[in-house]
Design a protein around this motif. Sequence first.
Motif, PDB file in Angstrom:
ATOM      1  N   TYR A   1       9.715  12.146  -4.179  1.00 43.73           N
ATOM      2  CA  TYR A   1      10.561  11.121  -3.552  1.00 43.73           C
ATOM      3  C   TYR A   1       9.846  10.484  -2.372  1.00 43.73           C
ATOM      4  CZ  TYR A   1      14.568   8.928  -1.302  1.00 43.73           C
ATOM      5  OH  TYR A   1      15.424   8.019  -0.731  1.00 43.73           O
ATOM      6  N   PHE A   2       9.113  11.291  -1.615  1.00 43.27           N
ATOM      7  CA  PHE A   2       8.362  10.736  -0.500  1.00 43.27           C
ATOM      8  C   PHE A   2       7.346   9.703  -0.996  1.00 43.27           C
ATOM      9  CE2 PHE A   2       8.984  15.004   1.872  1.00 43.27           C
ATOM     10  CZ  PHE A   2      10.299  14.646   2.145  1.00 43.27           C
ATOM     11  N   GLN A   3       6.672  10.021  -2.095  1.00 48.35           N
ATOM     12  CA  GLN A   3       5.722   9.068  -2.672  1.00 48.35           C
ATOM     13  C   GLN A   3       6.426   7.797  -3.120  1.00 48.35           C
ATOM     14  OE1 GLN A   3       2.364   9.248  -2.917  1.00 48.35           O
ATOM     15  NE2 GLN A   3       2.372  11.161  -1.760  1.00 48.35           N
ATOM     16  N   GLU A   4       7.633   7.952  -3.638  1.00 47.36           N
ATOM     17  CA  GLU A   4       8.418   6.788  -4.074  1.00 47.36           C
ATOM     18  C   GLU A   4       8.795   5.898  -2.898  1.00 47.36           C
ATOM     19  OE1 GLU A   4      12.913   6.062  -5.729  1.00 47.36           O
ATOM     20  OE2 GLU A   4      11.832   7.827  -6.502  1.00 47.36           O
ATOM     21  N   LEU A   5       9.098   6.520  -1.777  1.00 49.36           N
ATOM     22  CA  LEU A   5       9.444   5.747  -0.580  1.00 49.36           C
ATOM     23  C   LEU A   5       8.309   4.818  -0.172  1.00 49.36           C
ATOM     24  CD1 LEU A   5      11.249   8.295   1.782  1.00 49.36           C
ATOM     25  CD2 LEU A   5      12.244   6.300   0.696  1.00 49.36           C
ATOM     26  N   PHE A   6       7.075   5.307  -0.273  1.00 49.03           N
ATOM     27  CA  PHE A   6       5.933   4.513   0.163  1.00 49.03           C
ATOM     28  C   PHE A   6       5.722   3.261  -0.692  1.00 49.03           C
ATOM     29  CE2 PHE A   6       4.199   8.773   1.732  1.00 49.03           C
ATOM     30  CZ  PHE A   6       4.682   8.550   3.013  1.00 49.03           C
ATOM     31  N   THR A   7       6.300   3.225  -1.870  1.00 50.92           N
ATOM     32  CA  THR A   7       6.153   2.046  -2.736  1.00 50.92           C
ATOM     33  C   THR A   7       7.183   0.971  -2.433  1.00 50.92           C
ATOM     34  OG1 THR A   7       7.598   2.921  -4.480  1.00 50.92           O
ATOM     35  CG2 THR A   7       5.263   3.525  -4.574  1.00 50.92           C
TER      36      THR A   7
ATOM     37  N   ILE B   1      -1.102   4.213   9.359  1.00 52.05           N
ATOM     38  CA  ILE B   1      -0.569   4.354   7.997  1.00 52.05           C
ATOM     39  C   ILE B   1      -1.503   3.766   6.947  1.00 52.05           C
ATOM     40  CG2 ILE B   1       1.818   4.338   8.794  1.00 52.05           C
ATOM     41  CD1 ILE B   1       1.927   1.393   7.794  1.00 52.05           C
ATOM     42  N   ALA B   2      -2.545   3.085   7.379  1.00 55.22           N
ATOM     43  CA  ALA B   2      -3.481   2.460   6.437  1.00 55.22           C
ATOM     44  C   ALA B   2      -4.899   2.907   6.743  1.00 55.22           C
ATOM     45  CB  ALA B   2      -3.367   0.938   6.502  1.00 55.22           C
ATOM     46  N   ASP B   3      -5.060   4.214   6.858  1.00 56.88           N
ATOM     47  CA  ASP B   3      -6.361   4.781   7.196  1.00 56.88           C
ATOM     48  C   ASP B   3      -6.531   6.094   6.442  1.00 56.88           C
ATOM     49  OD1 ASP B   3      -8.679   5.812   8.366  1.00 56.88           O
ATOM     50  OD2 ASP B   3      -8.210   4.910  10.297  1.00 56.88           O
TER      51      ASP B   3
ATOM     52  N   VAL C   1       3.645  -8.672  11.223  1.00 58.98           N
ATOM     53  CA  VAL C   1       3.071  -7.488  11.870  1.00 58.98           C
ATOM     54  C   VAL C   1       3.602  -6.214  11.222  1.00 58.98           C
ATOM     55  CG1 VAL C   1       2.997  -6.163  14.016  1.00 58.98           C
ATOM     56  CG2 VAL C   1       2.643  -8.634  14.073  1.00 58.98           C
ATOM     57  N   VAL C   2       4.896  -6.169  10.931  1.00 53.55           N
ATOM     58  CA  VAL C   2       5.501  -4.955  10.375  1.00 53.55           C
ATOM     59  C   VAL C   2       5.223  -4.805   8.884  1.00 53.55           C
ATOM     60  CG1 VAL C   2       7.677  -3.736   9.949  1.00 53.55           C
ATOM     61  CG2 VAL C   2       7.312  -4.905  12.132  1.00 53.55           C
ATOM     62  N   PHE C   3       5.435  -5.881   8.123  1.00 55.29           N
ATOM     63  CA  PHE C   3       5.363  -5.788   6.665  1.00 55.29           C
ATOM     64  C   PHE C   3       4.011  -6.221   6.097  1.00 55.29           C
ATOM     65  CE2 PHE C   3       9.841  -6.080   7.653  1.00 55.29           C
ATOM     66  CZ  PHE C   3      10.401  -5.127   6.814  1.00 55.29           C
ATOM     67  N   GLY C   4       3.151  -6.771   6.944  1.00 58.25           N
ATOM     68  CA  GLY C   4       1.867  -7.261   6.460  1.00 58.25           C
ATOM     69  C   GLY C   4       0.933  -6.174   5.985  1.00 58.25           C
ATOM     70  N   LEU C   5       1.200  -4.926   6.363  1.00 60.00           N
ATOM     71  CA  LEU C   5       0.334  -3.811   5.949  1.00 60.00           C
ATOM     72  C   LEU C   5       0.840  -3.117   4.685  1.00 60.00           C
ATOM     73  CD1 LEU C   5      -0.758  -1.920   9.197  1.00 60.00           C
ATOM     74  CD2 LEU C   5      -2.107  -3.424   7.745  1.00 60.00           C
ATOM     75  N   TYR C   6       1.803  -3.711   4.008  1.00 60.44           N
ATOM     76  CA  TYR C   6       2.369  -3.040   2.834  1.00 60.44           C
ATOM     77  C   TYR C   6       1.300  -2.720   1.789  1.00 60.44           C
ATOM     78  CZ  TYR C   6       4.870  -2.346  -1.548  1.00 60.44           C
ATOM     79  OH  TYR C   6       5.307  -1.844  -2.748  1.00 60.44           O
ATOM     80  N   ASP C   7       0.543  -3.718   1.373  1.00 63.90           N
ATOM     81  CA  ASP C   7      -0.481  -3.490   0.338  1.00 63.90           C
ATOM     82  C   ASP C   7      -1.593  -2.550   0.805  1.00 63.90           C
ATOM     83  OD1 ASP C   7       0.738  -5.022  -1.672  1.00 63.90           O
ATOM     84  OD2 ASP C   7      -0.052  -6.877  -0.812  1.00 63.90           O
ATOM     85  N   PRO C   8      -2.158  -2.729   2.018  1.00 64.40           N
ATOM     86  CA  PRO C   8      -3.176  -1.778   2.476  1.00 64.40           C
ATOM     87  C   PRO C   8      -2.645  -0.345   2.588  1.00 64.40           C
ATOM     88  CG  PRO C   8      -3.271  -3.779   3.789  1.00 64.40           C
ATOM     89  CD  PRO C   8      -2.048  -3.889   2.940  1.00 64.40           C
TER      90      PRO C   8
ATOM     91  N   LEU D   1      -0.194   0.955   0.879  1.00 60.87           N
ATOM     92  CA  LEU D   1       0.040   1.449  -0.484  1.00 60.87           C
ATOM     93  C   LEU D   1      -1.272   1.881  -1.129  1.00 60.87           C
ATOM     94  CD1 LEU D   1       2.247   1.881  -2.616  1.00 60.87           C
ATOM     95  CD2 LEU D   1       1.761  -0.436  -3.465  1.00 60.87           C
ATOM     96  N   ASP D   2      -2.337   1.128  -0.880  1.00 66.55           N
ATOM     97  CA  ASP D   2      -3.645   1.496  -1.433  1.00 66.55           C
ATOM     98  C   ASP D   2      -4.130   2.830  -0.865  1.00 66.55           C
ATOM     99  OD1 ASP D   2      -3.783  -0.744  -3.002  1.00 66.55           O
ATOM    100  OD2 ASP D   2      -4.995  -1.906  -1.605  1.00 66.55           O
ATOM    101  N   VAL D   3      -3.885   3.054   0.424  1.00 69.00           N
ATOM    102  CA  VAL D   3      -4.281   4.318   1.033  1.00 69.00           C
ATOM    103  C   VAL D   3      -3.508   5.476   0.408  1.00 69.00           C
ATOM    104  CG1 VAL D   3      -4.191   5.677   3.161  1.00 69.00           C
ATOM    105  CG2 VAL D   3      -5.031   3.329   3.222  1.00 69.00           C
ATOM    106  N   THR D   4      -2.217   5.248   0.145  1.00 73.34           N
ATOM    107  CA  THR D   4      -1.368   6.308  -0.410  1.00 73.34           C
ATOM    108  C   THR D   4      -1.685   6.596  -1.870  1.00 73.34           C
ATOM    109  OG1 THR D   4       0.422   5.675   1.101  1.00 73.34           O
ATOM    110  CG2 THR D   4       1.013   7.037  -0.792  1.00 73.34           C
ATOM    111  N   THR D   5      -1.877   5.527  -2.660  1.00 73.08           N
ATOM    112  CA  THR D   5      -2.031   5.706  -4.113  1.00 73.08           C
ATOM    113  C   THR D   5      -3.487   5.792  -4.570  1.00 73.08           C
ATOM    114  OG1 THR D   5      -1.903   3.294  -4.418  1.00 73.08           O
ATOM    115  CG2 THR D   5       0.165   4.553  -4.568  1.00 73.08           C
ATOM    116  N   LYS D   6      -4.364   5.032  -3.916  1.00 73.51           N
ATOM    117  CA  LYS D   6      -5.761   4.991  -4.344  1.00 73.51           C
ATOM    118  C   LYS D   6      -6.713   5.694  -3.387  1.00 73.51           C
ATOM    119  CE  LYS D   6      -4.995   0.409  -6.424  1.00 73.51           C
ATOM    120  NZ  LYS D   6      -5.410  -1.010  -6.399  1.00 73.51           N
TER     121      LYS D   6
END
Length: 424
Positions: free
Chosen positions: A32-38, A214-216, A283-290, A292-297
Amino acid sequence: AVVSTQSTGSINWVVLGHCYAFVLGLPGDLAYFQELFTKRSFMLVHNGFPSVDSFFTLSGFLVTFLLLKHLTKQGGFSPLQWFTFYVHRYVRLTAPYVVVILAEGWLYRHFVSGPIAQHLTIGPASTHDMCEKYWFSNLLYVNNLYPWKNQVACLDQAWYLANDMQFFVLAPIFIFLLFKKPMIGLLGTIGAIVASTVATLIIIAHYKLGPALIADTNPNDYWLLYNKPWVRITPYLVGVIGGWLYWKMGDLAKQKVKTLPIWQKVVCAVPLWVITIAIEYAVVFGLYDPALDVTTKHTNPSTAVSLGYGALARIAWGIALTVQILLCQCGLGGFINSLLSWSGWQILSRLTYSVYLLHLGIFTVLITAQMRHPIFIRPDFEYTTFYLGILVISYLAAAVLYIVVEQPVANLEGITYRKSRLQK
């Protein structure tokens, strides 16, 4: 009133982010935590770091405006007044701070008994041991510098207090220049913002860091960008410029706005509100894709994204928030200003400092250290209930700390200050 509302909203956002961060670090439903990040909407929680930049901006704005008002009346400060200026701040902040350090460092461990309580209260990384070793660093407000690699500390949230106090000590340099030599002061403040931005860029490039925690993919080194004053001062300095602008042109702007017909007010205000809200959204939502890439890839964003966001996000947030404050203060806030001016926000804003000090300890005592089973919470409204419970308990505890410690100390300090002025 608007500033009070912003501080209340910011602390509520901070508590929200910390609740989720703590829960995500506990045994539970990893799927569920992984689902939240998407979920894009989850970025409001996952990337709640601008909430702290709001505090820096508001602090810079208020300190500048109030000090400039005093300088206008007095024409300057005597050495004794400067000494009192700093002592007043130190005493007001430190009294409740000491109580919380004593509670979290030495008392909390006697009230917890869960399976992981010992790990939290005993050992080299425990709050007890860190406070025993470094309590003096906290009380000197240098705990963001010593210990240098402070990934664990006596009160994890106290890094903000150290930065804010350090900025408070430095702020009069910029404010006095803005008062006496406005152009030199403005250029100096902007120059400091540029220097901080360059320092941020150098650190990101040298250590190959991502744009945000969150993107590192290597968060172990991100403390270099998270709690050091030379990279966190930019929103504070933006607030300093905003407070100076309001002091210099606020009254004139209010008078001018009162003479404008409604349609002109709308034409002036709406574009600025749209632009600033869009900046805050980015500023808040602009890091969504980066993120997500850190979490999934498990891949870091590109260097351009890391440098661009790392250099500009905090400045952009500070500018957007400052413009919104100025719009409300000058009569261009409309229904937003009416909402933000509710008197209840001012009451809650008096508790924000104590809430900030207490909420992590409350979470540890009530949840983390007492936990005897993994957490499986679905759907989102159950997390919301969990968050609201911690928030309400934090405000209740903050009210007690405010009534018993913070306000009495403020009253005593105020009496002492008035007596010293009468004797002068």
